[in-house]
Design a protein around this motif. Structure first.
Motif, PDB file in Angstrom:
ATOM      1  N   ALA A 157      39.862   8.507  -7.190  1.00 27.91           N
ATOM      2  CA  ALA A 157      38.555   7.900  -7.456  1.00 27.91           C
ATOM      3  C   ALA A 157      37.835   8.573  -8.627  1.00 27.91           C
ATOM      4  CB  ALA A 157      37.683   7.948  -6.204  1.00 27.91           C
ATOM      5  N   PHE A 187      34.196  10.805  -1.412  1.00 24.13           N
ATOM      6  CA  PHE A 187      35.156   9.854  -1.982  1.00 24.13           C
ATOM      7  C   PHE A 187      35.820   8.970  -0.915  1.00 24.13           C
ATOM      8  CE2 PHE A 187      35.741  12.360  -6.123  1.00 24.13           C
ATOM      9  CZ  PHE A 187      35.153  11.369  -6.896  1.00 24.13           C
ATOM     10  N   PRO A 188      36.236   9.518   0.247  1.00 21.12           N
ATOM     11  CA  PRO A 188      36.829   8.627   1.261  1.00 21.12           C
ATOM     12  C   PRO A 188      35.864   7.540   1.731  1.00 21.12           C
ATOM     13  CG  PRO A 188      37.386  10.913   1.740  1.00 21.12           C
ATOM     14  CD  PRO A 188      36.359  10.939   0.648  1.00 21.12           C
ATOM     15  N   ASN A 203      32.824  15.812   0.923  1.00 18.38           N
ATOM     16  CA  ASN A 203      33.608  14.918   0.077  1.00 18.38           C
ATOM     17  C   ASN A 203      33.288  13.479   0.462  1.00 18.38           C
ATOM     18  OD1 ASN A 203      35.442  13.581  -1.499  1.00 18.38           O
ATOM     19  ND2 ASN A 203      37.260  14.560  -0.631  1.00 18.38           N
ATOM     20  N   THR A 211      35.527   4.848  -1.315  1.00 19.80           N
ATOM     21  CA  THR A 211      36.663   3.951  -1.528  1.00 19.80           C
ATOM     22  C   THR A 211      36.823   2.954  -0.385  1.00 19.80           C
ATOM     23  OG1 THR A 211      38.108   5.721  -0.689  1.00 19.80           O
ATOM     24  CG2 THR A 211      37.924   5.493  -3.072  1.00 19.80           C
ATOM     25  N   PRO A 246      41.067   7.787  -2.453  1.00 17.87           N
ATOM     26  CA  PRO A 246      40.063   8.853  -2.613  1.00 17.87           C
ATOM     27  C   PRO A 246      40.495   9.920  -3.615  1.00 17.87           C
ATOM     28  CG  PRO A 246      40.344   8.318  -0.292  1.00 17.87           C
ATOM     29  CD  PRO A 246      41.398   7.552  -1.035  1.00 17.87           C
ATOM     30  N   THR A 267      30.067  10.073  -6.420  1.00 21.42           N
ATOM     31  CA  THR A 267      30.003  10.753  -5.123  1.00 21.42           C
ATOM     32  C   THR A 267      28.588  10.988  -4.605  1.00 21.42           C
ATOM     33  OG1 THR A 267      30.171  12.876  -6.262  1.00 21.42           O
ATOM     34  CG2 THR A 267      32.210  11.936  -5.349  1.00 21.42           C
TER      35      THR A 267
END
Length: 711
Positions: free
Chosen positions: A604, A287-288, A285, A291, A601, A629
């Motif tokens: 997003a 996304f964290p 993942n 962002t 996240p 991503t």
């Protein structure tokens, strides 16, 4: 700051750290570390036969130590600051680190073994700390500022340009900030470095994990025997969980979808691609990371006095402002949209002829039915033309032949120069006067240790000051045929080879005094112009006929097949433009908002859809070429707020190609003028002025772009 970050050029750009300085110890008691001394090979080429993976860490640390010592000498110099004792001393403060890191970061992208990955983890923070130390060294900056304020106007040519670039580079890094803001900028820079390293590890792992395993050959119906053999080989390389596997490449759409008859398998492949790093599998993942990077960039821009990161980033480009980029894109979107809708409708109507009137075209169907439609309408398919595109012939009889016809270059393979992988080839580049001017390496085949995409960079940039000729490389991700069989590529891959070699020529033909200004060290929205222009040579009849020869018979492609193939190049090209526009607008959306507007996240993904909807590009049939991503250009490379440059420079490339066509596409005199006025000049002058000097045009003309794309 200085050369600490230089973009590795291409369809999938990458970071190449280039810090700097000189001398050191051995990496062990029994042998000297070969990285600590200039190689004795021709051109000072890296001696991969002697370099061990364990050598990189001590060599980089020695380079860091030496750069600190050299910076200290500049700062402690009691004499009045001058160009020689401050600007030039700073430019040359990092030769060792430049040399070692150029080689090391070539491997982190193209051959990241576990040892290289572990070394990268250890050195990234050290390099960031060094960058921060230099960027915020007030005594150093005061000396640089003194030269800029007192000597700049008297300097000439590259001396003046170098002074300006170094001074403004320090200012853009925050050298004029108050102390507390400087401290925050250091923290931001360090965290961004950590996050980009995390990204660089997580995304390739996610993409490798996203392979689609296949139980039987029957499921692969529609693929050629060569492609099936490749799926078998890919499965073997990844542990043989099942007899076959389909590898996911860096883009959203997967070229293999054009051939797969099994709709369920097509869906699996597409879903694996778009969900590779969005947390569908909790291990993967990004996304964290995304962002947090977006927030840090926005905060950095605010600290520097800009409303958003896009404003800060675009200041040093040809486009200058987000508004100028928006206006450029809006014109393209308005002209493109009706053509895209018509294209989608035509493909769906075609599919319904065989699948029934209730058939709903899905994004994983598009390539398949478009290929069938092209086959029926133009009687052409990749399988029919690939035998004429042997990767070796494309390189030697196409890419190199064009460079010979236009620039007078010849290429001599050097099997005596070692490489970091057996798939690599090395060529000495010889000018028309018989003088060797560069080394060129090519690394064309995919492997698990290589990230996706294609790019160009340098083991050493050209610099007269350093007495260094360029050592340039291209990397691609083509499928390698089984032993004893020729490796055949698609037309898109042919164009990619020409594209990346356009970047290579920008490095090979560089003729600049200073490393900082040489080669591809130009504005982001200019750097893709030579590469996109170089693609135009692939379809020029004399060049095409020279490389497009049957891999078994050596016969040229028959005239009738060639006619159909060239007609097919612009078949249903709205898709390619649309996926690029969508990614471009996503990039800008993330970088035009303030810190407080950046989503969590968890939101997003929704932010991506909302932004695409707002600009009229939320189109299930034409998703972004890179979704948030797995958008490596933006989160892992140097293209934040800059992906638009591919379209911007395509306009420049179309204008340049039209100029060549008007005066003779293979005219050596025009090639020499292009070399003299653009390719050799690096960043020694304003790039718009270079464009004007060559074409005679005061500004780029976008009117030919859609026409050039067949729209």
């Amino acid at each position: 700051m200085k050369n600490n970050f230089i973009i590795a050029i291409g369809l999938a750009a990458a970071f190449l750290q280039m810090p700097a300085p000189v001398s050191a110890q051995s990496s062990g008691a029994s042998r000297q570390n070969p990285l600590l001394h200039k190689s004795s090979l021709p051109f000072g080429a890296p001696d991969f036969s002697r370099i061990q993976e364990a050598d990189y860490l001590p060599a980089i640390e020695a380079g860091i130590k030496e750069q600190r010592e050299n910076i200290s000498k500049i700062v402690n110099n009691k004499k009045k600051p001058t160009f020689q004792n401050t600007i030039l001393a700073y430019e040359e403060s990092g030769n060792l680190l430049d040399r070692v890191s150029s080689v090391f970061f070539g491997l982190t992208s193209a051959h990241k073994t576990p040892v290289i990955a572990e070394t990268e983890k250890k050195v990234m923070q050290q390099l960031t700390d060094l960058d921060n130390e230099i960027s915020f060294n007030q005594q150093l900056f005061e000396r640089i500022k003194y030269v800029y304020d007192n000597e700049y106007k008297r300097l000439k040519g590259e001396d003046q340009r170098l002074t300006e670039k170094i001074y403004k580079g320090f200012v853009r890094s925050g050298a004029l900030l108050p102390t507390e803001k400087m401290e925050r900028m250091k923290q931001i820079n360090s965290r961004i470095s950590e996050l980009q390293q995390q990204w660089g590890n997580l995304l390739p792992a996610a993409t490798n994990n996203a392979v689609v395993w296949v139980d039987s050959k029957e499921e692969l119906a529609g693929l050629s025997e060569a492609d099936i053999a490749q799926c078998k080989k890919d499965a073997e390389m990844r542990g043989n969980k099942k007899p076959y596997c389909i590898v996911i490449i860096n883009t959203t759409q997967q070229p293999i979808l054009a051939s797969l008859q099994n709709r369920e398998l097509r869906k699996k492949v597409f879903m694996a691609s778009i969900h590779r790093a969005d947390g569908t599998n909790p291990e993967f993942n990004t996304f964290p990371i995304v962002t947090e990077l977006a927030k840090l960039r926005a905060e950095k821009a605010n600290i520097m006095g800009y409303r958003c990161y896009a404003e800060y980033s675009l200041e040093n480009t040809m486009a200058k402002t987000p508004t100028n980029v928006d206006n450029f894109l809006k014109q393209l979107i308005s002209e493109y949209t009706p053509k895209a809708d018509a294209e989608t409708q035509a493909i769906e109507q075609y599919a319904r002829k065989t699948e029934g009137n209730d058939f709903k075209l899905q994004p994983y169907d598009r390539f398949y039915y478009s290929a069938k439609m092209k086959k029926e309408m133009l009687n052409i398919s990749d399988d029919e033309i690939k035998p004429y595109f042997n990767v070796d012939s494309v390189q030697k009889n196409g890419v190199f032949y064009a460079a010979n016809r236009v620039y007078g270059l010849t290429f001599k393979e050097r099997k005596d120069i070692p490489t970091y992988h057996p798939d690599m080839k090395v060529f000495e580049v010889i000018d028309k006067n018989g003088k060797p001017i560069a080394l060129f390496y090519s690394d064309f085949f995919r492997r698990p240790t290589k990230r996706g995409g294609a790019w160009m960079s340098a083991f050493a940039k050209q610099s007269r000051q350093r007495h260094q000729l360029p050592i340039i490389y291209n990397v691609c991700n083509n499928a390698k045929a089984p032993e004893g069989q020729p490796s055949l590529i698609t037309w898109d891959e042919v164009c990619t080879m020409f594209h990346e070699f356009g970047h290579a020529l920008h490095g090979i033909l560089s003729d600049c005094q200073y490393n900082t200004l040489s080669g591809t060290a130009v504005a982001r929205d200019f750097v893709e112009m030579p590469s996109q222009f170089n693609e135009s040579f692939a379809s020029i009849p004399e060049i095409f006929d020279h490389f497009a020869r049957h891999t078994e018979t050596g016969e040229p492609m028959p005239a009738e097949l060639k006619k159909r193939m060239l007609e097919s190049i612009n078949f249903q090209t709205a898709y390619a433009l649309g996926e690029n526009l969508a990614s471009t607008c996503l990039d800008l959306a993330w970088h035009k908002i303030g810190v407080d507007k950046i989503p969590s996240p968890y939101m997003a993904g929704a932010f991506e859809k909302e932004q695409l909807h707002n600009i009229g590009l939320l189109n299930m049939q034409i998703p972004p070429r890179y979704s948030t991503t797995y958008f490596n250009h933006v989160w892992g490379g140097g293209y934040a707020a800059g992906y638009y440059s591919y379209l911007w420079t395509e306009v420049l490339a179309v204008n340049v190609a039209e100029f060549f066509e008007k005066h003779g596409a293979l005219n050596p005199a025009i090639g020499q003028a292009f070399r003299d006025k653009i390719l050799s000049r690096g960043n020694t002058m304003d790039q718009m002025q270079m464009f004007t000097d060559f074409t005679g045009m005061k500004s780029p003309d976008a009117s030919g772009l859609l026409k050039a794309r067949g729209l």
